[in-house]
Structure formats: structure tokens, C-alpha cells
Design a protein around this motif. Structure first.
Motif, PDB file in Angstrom:
ATOM      1  N   SER A   1       6.118   6.697  -3.585  1.00 23.50           N
ATOM      2  CA  SER A   1       5.916   6.171  -2.176  1.00 23.50           C
ATOM      3  C   SER A   1       4.750   6.009  -1.573  1.00 23.50           C
ATOM      4  O   SER A   1       4.250   5.289  -0.605  1.00 23.50           O
ATOM      5  CB  SER A   1       6.912   6.424  -1.504  1.00 23.50           C
ATOM      6  OG  SER A   1       7.148   7.644  -0.904  1.00 23.50           O
ATOM      7  N   LYS A   2       3.819   7.214  -2.035  1.00 24.40           N
ATOM      8  CA  LYS A   2       2.614   7.400  -1.214  1.00 24.40           C
ATOM      9  C   LYS A   2       1.153   6.735  -2.220  1.00 24.40           C
ATOM     10  O   LYS A   2       0.116   6.710  -1.721  1.00 24.40           O
ATOM     11  CB  LYS A   2       2.297   8.842  -1.174  1.00 24.40           C
ATOM     12  CG  LYS A   2       3.071   9.248  -0.282  1.00 24.40           C
ATOM     13  CD  LYS A   2       3.749   9.068   1.226  1.00 24.40           C
ATOM     14  CE  LYS A   2       4.442   9.854   1.943  1.00 24.40           C
ATOM     15  NZ  LYS A   2       4.772   9.262   3.229  1.00 24.40           N
ATOM     16  N   ASN A   3       1.576   5.981  -3.015  1.00 21.71           N
ATOM     17  CA  ASN A   3       0.641   5.252  -3.892  1.00 21.71           C
ATOM     18  C   ASN A   3       0.973   3.749  -3.832  1.00 21.71           C
ATOM     19  O   ASN A   3       2.027   3.288  -3.491  1.00 21.71           O
ATOM     20  CB  ASN A   3       0.879   5.785  -5.140  1.00 21.71           C
ATOM     21  CG  ASN A   3      -0.086   6.837  -5.450  1.00 21.71           C
ATOM     22  OD1 ASN A   3      -0.939   7.388  -4.690  1.00 21.71           O
ATOM     23  ND2 ASN A   3       0.420   7.863  -6.373  1.00 21.71           N
ATOM     24  N   PRO A   4      -0.117   2.713  -3.827  1.00 18.24           N
ATOM     25  CA  PRO A   4       0.162   1.404  -3.897  1.00 18.24           C
ATOM     26  C   PRO A   4       0.959   0.693  -5.115  1.00 18.24           C
ATOM     27  O   PRO A   4       0.884   1.619  -6.234  1.00 18.24           O
ATOM     28  CB  PRO A   4      -1.392   0.900  -4.044  1.00 18.24           C
ATOM     29  CG  PRO A   4      -2.313   1.929  -3.766  1.00 18.24           C
ATOM     30  CD  PRO A   4      -1.618   3.290  -3.785  1.00 18.24           C
ATOM     31  N   ALA A   5       1.418  -0.240  -4.771  1.00 16.41           N
ATOM     32  CA  ALA A   5       2.420  -0.677  -5.750  1.00 16.41           C
ATOM     33  C   ALA A   5       1.772  -2.247  -5.990  1.00 16.41           C
ATOM     34  O   ALA A   5       1.763  -2.852  -4.972  1.00 16.41           O
ATOM     35  CB  ALA A   5       3.797  -0.943  -5.562  1.00 16.41           C
ATOM     36  N   GLU A   6       1.583  -2.961  -7.016  1.00 14.66           N
ATOM     37  CA  GLU A   6       1.040  -4.173  -7.227  1.00 14.66           C
ATOM     38  C   GLU A   6       1.706  -4.856  -8.299  1.00 14.66           C
ATOM     39  O   GLU A   6       2.232  -4.319  -9.361  1.00 14.66           O
ATOM     40  CB  GLU A   6      -0.198  -4.181  -7.725  1.00 14.66           C
ATOM     41  CG  GLU A   6      -1.278  -4.014  -6.467  1.00 14.66           C
ATOM     42  CD  GLU A   6      -2.886  -4.391  -6.756  1.00 14.66           C
ATOM     43  OE1 GLU A   6      -3.594  -4.365  -5.678  1.00 14.66           O
ATOM     44  OE2 GLU A   6      -3.337  -4.096  -7.846  1.00 14.66           O
ATOM     45  N   PHE A   7       2.235  -6.100  -7.944  1.00 14.17           N
ATOM     46  CA  PHE A   7       3.032  -7.092  -8.791  1.00 14.17           C
ATOM     47  C   PHE A   7       2.257  -8.289  -9.121  1.00 14.17           C
ATOM     48  O   PHE A   7       1.742  -8.895  -8.089  1.00 14.17           O
ATOM     49  CB  PHE A   7       4.338  -7.340  -8.183  1.00 14.17           C
ATOM     50  CG  PHE A   7       5.235  -6.082  -7.831  1.00 14.17           C
ATOM     51  CD1 PHE A   7       6.072  -5.528  -8.783  1.00 14.17           C
ATOM     52  CD2 PHE A   7       5.042  -5.399  -6.508  1.00 14.17           C
ATOM     53  CE1 PHE A   7       6.934  -4.130  -8.589  1.00 14.17           C
ATOM     54  CE2 PHE A   7       5.634  -4.100  -6.539  1.00 14.17           C
ATOM     55  CZ  PHE A   7       6.540  -3.576  -7.535  1.00 14.17           C
ATOM     56  N   LEU A   8       2.179  -8.861 -10.278  1.00 15.47           N
ATOM     57  CA  LEU A   8       1.660 -10.104 -10.672  1.00 15.47           C
ATOM     58  C   LEU A   8       2.523 -11.111 -10.301  1.00 15.47           C
ATOM     59  O   LEU A   8       3.697 -11.061 -11.036  1.00 15.47           O
ATOM     60  CB  LEU A   8       1.276 -10.177 -12.120  1.00 15.47           C
ATOM     61  CG  LEU A   8       0.627 -11.603 -12.516  1.00 15.47           C
ATOM     62  CD1 LEU A   8      -0.759 -11.905 -11.644  1.00 15.47           C
ATOM     63  CD2 LEU A   8       0.219 -11.475 -14.060  1.00 15.47           C
ATOM     64  N   ILE A   9       2.681 -12.191  -9.295  1.00 13.39           N
ATOM     65  CA  ILE A   9       3.730 -12.887  -9.006  1.00 13.39           C
ATOM     66  C   ILE A   9       3.760 -14.468  -9.347  1.00 13.39           C
ATOM     67  O   ILE A   9       4.543 -15.388  -8.868  1.00 13.39           O
ATOM     68  CB  ILE A   9       3.795 -12.818  -7.214  1.00 13.39           C
ATOM     69  CG1 ILE A   9       2.553 -13.224  -6.689  1.00 13.39           C
ATOM     70  CG2 ILE A   9       4.267 -11.366  -6.734  1.00 13.39           C
ATOM     71  CD1 ILE A   9       2.747 -13.249  -5.199  1.00 13.39           C
ATOM     72  N   ASN A  10       2.834 -14.700 -10.098  1.00 10.81           N
ATOM     73  CA  ASN A  10       2.577 -16.337 -10.387  1.00 10.81           C
ATOM     74  C   ASN A  10       3.750 -17.023 -10.820  1.00 10.81           C
ATOM     75  O   ASN A  10       3.964 -18.055 -10.235  1.00 10.81           O
ATOM     76  CB  ASN A  10       1.535 -16.465 -11.464  1.00 10.81           C
ATOM     77  CG  ASN A  10       0.002 -16.151 -11.001  1.00 10.81           C
ATOM     78  OD1 ASN A  10      -0.154 -14.883 -10.539  1.00 10.81           O
ATOM     79  ND2 ASN A  10      -0.894 -16.853 -10.996  1.00 10.81           N
TER      80      ASN A  10
ATOM     81  N   GLY B   1       0.680  -1.184  -0.032  1.00  3.03           N
ATOM     82  CA  GLY B   1       0.014  -0.052  -0.090  1.00  3.03           C
ATOM     83  C   GLY B   1       0.688   1.401  -0.033  1.00  3.03           C
ATOM     84  O   GLY B   1       0.172   2.430  -0.529  1.00  3.03           O
ATOM     85  N   GLY B   2       1.974   1.154   0.511  1.00  9.01           N
ATOM     86  CA  GLY B   2       2.787   2.411   0.519  1.00  9.01           C
ATOM     87  C   GLY B   2       4.272   2.087   1.000  1.00  9.01           C
ATOM     88  O   GLY B   2       4.342   1.550   2.161  1.00  9.01           O
ATOM     89  N   ALA B   3       5.579   2.428   0.474  1.00  9.64           N
ATOM     90  CA  ALA B   3       6.713   1.916   0.797  1.00  9.64           C
ATOM     91  C   ALA B   3       7.599   3.218   0.204  1.00  9.64           C
ATOM     92  O   ALA B   3       7.683   3.468  -0.768  1.00  9.64           O
ATOM     93  CB  ALA B   3       7.278   0.564   0.143  1.00  9.64           C
ATOM     94  N   LYS B   4       8.365   3.628   1.221  1.00 11.77           N
ATOM     95  CA  LYS B   4       9.123   5.018   0.802  1.00 11.77           C
ATOM     96  C   LYS B   4      10.618   4.532   1.148  1.00 11.77           C
ATOM     97  O   LYS B   4      11.140   4.194   2.236  1.00 11.77           O
ATOM     98  CB  LYS B   4       8.748   5.805   1.943  1.00 11.77           C
ATOM     99  CG  LYS B   4       9.571   7.289   1.685  1.00 11.77           C
ATOM    100  CD  LYS B   4       9.085   8.468   2.616  1.00 11.77           C
ATOM    101  CE  LYS B   4       9.852   9.539   2.364  1.00 11.77           C
ATOM    102  NZ  LYS B   4       9.784  10.354   1.064  1.00 11.77           N
ATOM    103  N   SER B   5      11.544   4.683  -0.083  1.00 11.90           N
ATOM    104  CA  SER B   5      11.059   5.448  -1.102  1.00 11.90           C
ATOM    105  C   SER B   5      11.445   4.473  -2.421  1.00 11.90           C
ATOM    106  O   SER B   5      10.439   4.133  -3.176  1.00 11.90           O
ATOM    107  CB  SER B   5      12.136   6.426  -1.262  1.00 11.90           C
ATOM    108  OG  SER B   5      12.024   7.155  -2.623  1.00 11.90           O
ATOM    109  N   GLY B   6      12.536   3.955  -2.394  1.00 11.17           N
ATOM    110  CA  GLY B   6      12.850   2.873  -3.512  1.00 11.17           C
ATOM    111  C   GLY B   6      12.600   1.650  -3.292  1.00 11.17           C
ATOM    112  O   GLY B   6      13.405   0.931  -2.431  1.00 11.17           O
ATOM    113  N   LEU B   7      11.657   0.702  -3.639  1.00 15.63           N
ATOM    114  CA  LEU B   7      11.296  -0.859  -3.281  1.00 15.63           C
ATOM    115  C   LEU B   7      11.557  -1.568  -4.270  1.00 15.63           C
ATOM    116  O   LEU B   7      11.100  -1.360  -5.416  1.00 15.63           O
ATOM    117  CB  LEU B   7       9.544  -0.616  -3.029  1.00 15.63           C
ATOM    118  CG  LEU B   7       9.089  -1.706  -2.884  1.00 15.63           C
ATOM    119  CD1 LEU B   7       9.625  -2.273  -1.720  1.00 15.63           C
ATOM    120  CD2 LEU B   7       7.507  -1.674  -2.916  1.00 15.63           C
TER     121      LEU B   7
END
Length: 363
Positions: free
Chosen positions: A171-180, A150-156
Motif C-alpha cells: 500500500s505504500k507504493n504506486p499501483a498502475e493499471f492499463l485500462i484501454n 499513488g498509495g492505497a491501504k490495504s487491499g485495493l
């Protein structure tokens, strides 16, 4: 090494130092929603009620260095023993959990308060590495599985079982990853490596405490491989301000190998659960060509939304395949109309007279 013309190749910069990179292998931004198995649980709008949601908040193992140069090369290897690592609570800034120093400033950059030189960043750039084991529920087989941060600061940076999944700034916006494709049967090792500062930090100079780490929920969730990608709702009022104008566009994806015939429908319910509008259409969605299903409806005597009377309607979007419900997505809808109008001079004069009257002792 030199090229034939005598020039030398430019060194490849890591993502956190590269102004050309803000995301790698990250899903496009979307509306906030959760996928549910049926109408009943969807009506709760509670993520934890969905069988396709798994919260990863809690205690993680944590490794911290004051400078990225002190980070062990194999830190993301799943075979690394974490028994000597600290425990950390997720979500939560690492500075308030005993790692590094929180900095407050209202202007300038905490890493370069005077004369900043974008995109340069300090060599003493702290890094925190988070790790925990995860297991995928059995009923998620043959579904798209996403990691949501949901939020990670700064370089994820994100790793699964030692393989790099992707990268994110903003960093103030969500990041989503397709992980299959990074998952394996049974236990999986999830590692997040976060740099306190990145080139994205130059876009985050605000009057607030400058802190780092995972600041919002982390969870796994899953969807059918042919399902809702995103949606857009227009809910406004007509010129009488009594009737509602409703428009819905549902974007559909298909991550299978064959074209799917999906039935896409919606229901709009009032606060008492009464059905106000509904419609459903069949639509063919191929793997190479996402499709959008569109709907419109006018509601008579709608209950408008305002700060004083926050009336909401419940929208349910349902996807069926071969007559079987495969996904239900809920969303709250409020009808309102915001506008600015030019007031003529005669009306303005009247309003000024009224205002003047009530500002004197005539009250």
C-alpha cells in the motif's frame, strides 16, 4: 462436490485473504516520470503541464461498512445510485473523515495485537468503496491509458464500468493499471474497493498510525503505444572526483501490431540550460520483443551533487517516429559518489591525534 479420489476442492479465496496474490493485472514497477508532447513543456517537469495527465484528486462518493460481510453484492455495479453515499476527499484517510477509528501502536498488529496467526484476518474487516465518473480527453485516442493510484491501504480492487480491472497490495507504493480495454466512449464509472486489512498487512507492522484509504494522488495519464517503458541512470564520479560518468538505459515497449522504427535520443543540460551531452540512435522495436537503448558519456569538471550543494542536471529523453517527436520524458540527474574505504593504521593514528588535540583545552 468431490473429486474421483474422494477429496474436496479447496475453496477459492478472495485476493485480500490469499497469501499467493499481491497483484492482479498491475503494471510492473517503474521509475517515476511523466510523458510530455514537446521539449518546452517537458523542461518544466510539472505533471500538470502535460496534455497527457489528468488529476482525479478531489471529492468522490464513498460507501463504508465496518465489516466486508455487510457490503452489498452489487456495490461495484455502475447502475447503483450513489446519492445516499457520503462525500470523501481524495487523497485522505477515511478514519480522519468520519469513518472507522485510527489506531496507533508501535508493535504488534492493530487487528491482532497478541499471538497473530498469519494469514488470518478479522471478520470485522472494514471496507471503503470510492466512486466517481471520468472522461478521457479526445487527444488521447490511439494511446495507452493508465490509471495511477499513488498509495492505497490495504487491499485495493479497481473496477471500470462494473468490470474488474485488477488488484493491488503493497500500500505504500504506486499501483498502475492499463485500462484501454475497459473504457467506453463518453462517461466512464471508476470504482475503487479497499479493504482495511489484507494479507499484505502482515508486511506493514511499523511504529505509526494505522489508517486506511487513498493516501496519495490518483490520476490518469497516457503514452504513445510505442514509447518509453522505463529507464535507468548511472551518474557517478571518476577517481579524481571531478569528472562525471554518465550512463543511460532506456527500455522501449510496443503495444501496436507492427514493428516500429523509433529514434531514441537524450540531452543532458546543466543548471543554466547549456547542452553538456547528447546522442540519438534508431532502434527497431517489435510487439513481442521490447528493446533497450543504451548510452554513455564522460563529463569533464562536472558540478557534483551534495547536501550542501545539490547541483542537478536536466535529462531529456526524446522518442521520434518518422522524424516526428512523439514523446519527451524529463528527469533530474545529480552526480555523486558514495563509498567506504579502509583507512590504514598510520592514517587512523594521525586522525586520532588531531581529534584528541581539538577535544582538549588546546583549542
Amino acid at each position: 462436490m468431490a473429486y474421483a479420489d474422494g477429496s474436496s476442492p479447496q475453496p477459492v479465496k478472495p485476493y485480500w485473504q490469499d497469501i499467493q496474490v499481491v497483484a492482479v493485472n498491475k503494471e510492473k514497477p517503474r521509475s517515476s516520470f511523466m510523458s510530455y508532447a514537446d521539449r518546452e513543456t517537458a523542461l518544466t517537469s510539472r505533471f500538470e503541464k502535460s496534455p497527457y495527465y489528468s488529476l482525479l484528486n478531489g471529492t468522490w462518493k464513498f460507501f463504508f461498512v465496518d465489516s466486508y460481510k455487510d457490503l452489498p453484492q452489487n456495490i461495484t455495479d455502475p447502475s447503483v445510485n450513489t446519492s445516499s453515499w457520503d462525500d470523501i476527499t481524495v487523497p485522505g484517510n477515511w478514519e480522519v473523515q468520519g469513518h472507522g477509528v485510527a489506531i496507533y501502536t508501535n508493535h504488534g498488529y492493530e487487528f491482532k495485537p497478541k499471538n497473530p496467526q498469519p494469514p488470518l484476518l478479522p471478520e470485522a474487516n472494514p471496507v471503503g468503496v470510492y466512486r466517481r465518473d471520468i472522461e478521457i480527453p479526445a487527444n488521447w485516442d490511439n494511446r495507452d491509458i493508465y490509471l495511477h493510484i499513488g498509495g492505497a491501504k490495504s487491499g485495493l480492487y479497481v473496477y471500470l464500468n462494473g468490470k474488474e480491472v485488477g488488484y493491488s497490495e503493497d500500500s505504500k507504493n504506486p499501483a498502475e493499471f492499463l485500462i484501454n480495454k475497459y473504457l467506453q466512449p463518453g462517461k466512464n464509472v471508476l470504482t475503487l474497493k479497499i479493504f482495511r486489512w489484507s494479507t499484505g498487512s502482515y508486511l506493514e507492522c511499523q511504529d505509526f498510525w494505522r489508517m486506511s484509504g487513498i493516501e496519495r494522488d490518483v490520476f490518469l495519464w497516457s503514452q504513445p503505444k510505442a514509447s518509453i517503458q522505463d529507464f535507468r541512470v548511472v551518474s557517478t564520479l571518476d577517481d579524481t572526483y571531478t569528472n562525471g560518468i554518465f550512463k543511460l538505459a532506456v527500455d522501449l515497449k510496443n503495444h501496436t501490431q507492427e514493428t516500429k522504427n523509433l529514434n531514441v535520443g537524450y540531452e543532458l543540460l546543466d543548471a543554466k540550460g547549456n547542452l553538456m551531452a547528447s546522442e540519438a540512435n534508431d532502434i527497431w522495436v517489435s510487439p513481442a520483443s521490447p528493446q533497450t537503448a543504451s548510452f554513455e558519456y564522460d563529463l569533464k569538471n562536472v558540478a557534483p551533487w551534495s547536501a550542501e550543494h545539490p547541483n542537478l542536471y536536466k535529462l531529456l529523453m526524446t522518442i521520434k517516429e518518422d522524424g516526428k517527436v512523439i514523446e519527451v520524458v524529463p528527469f533530474n540527474v545529480g552526480f555523486r559518489r558514495f563509498e567506504m574505504k579502509q583507512i590504514d593504521h598510520k592514517q587512523r593514528k594521525t586522525e586520532n591525534l588531531i581529534r584528541s588535540y581539538y577535544s582538549t583545552d588546546n583549542r
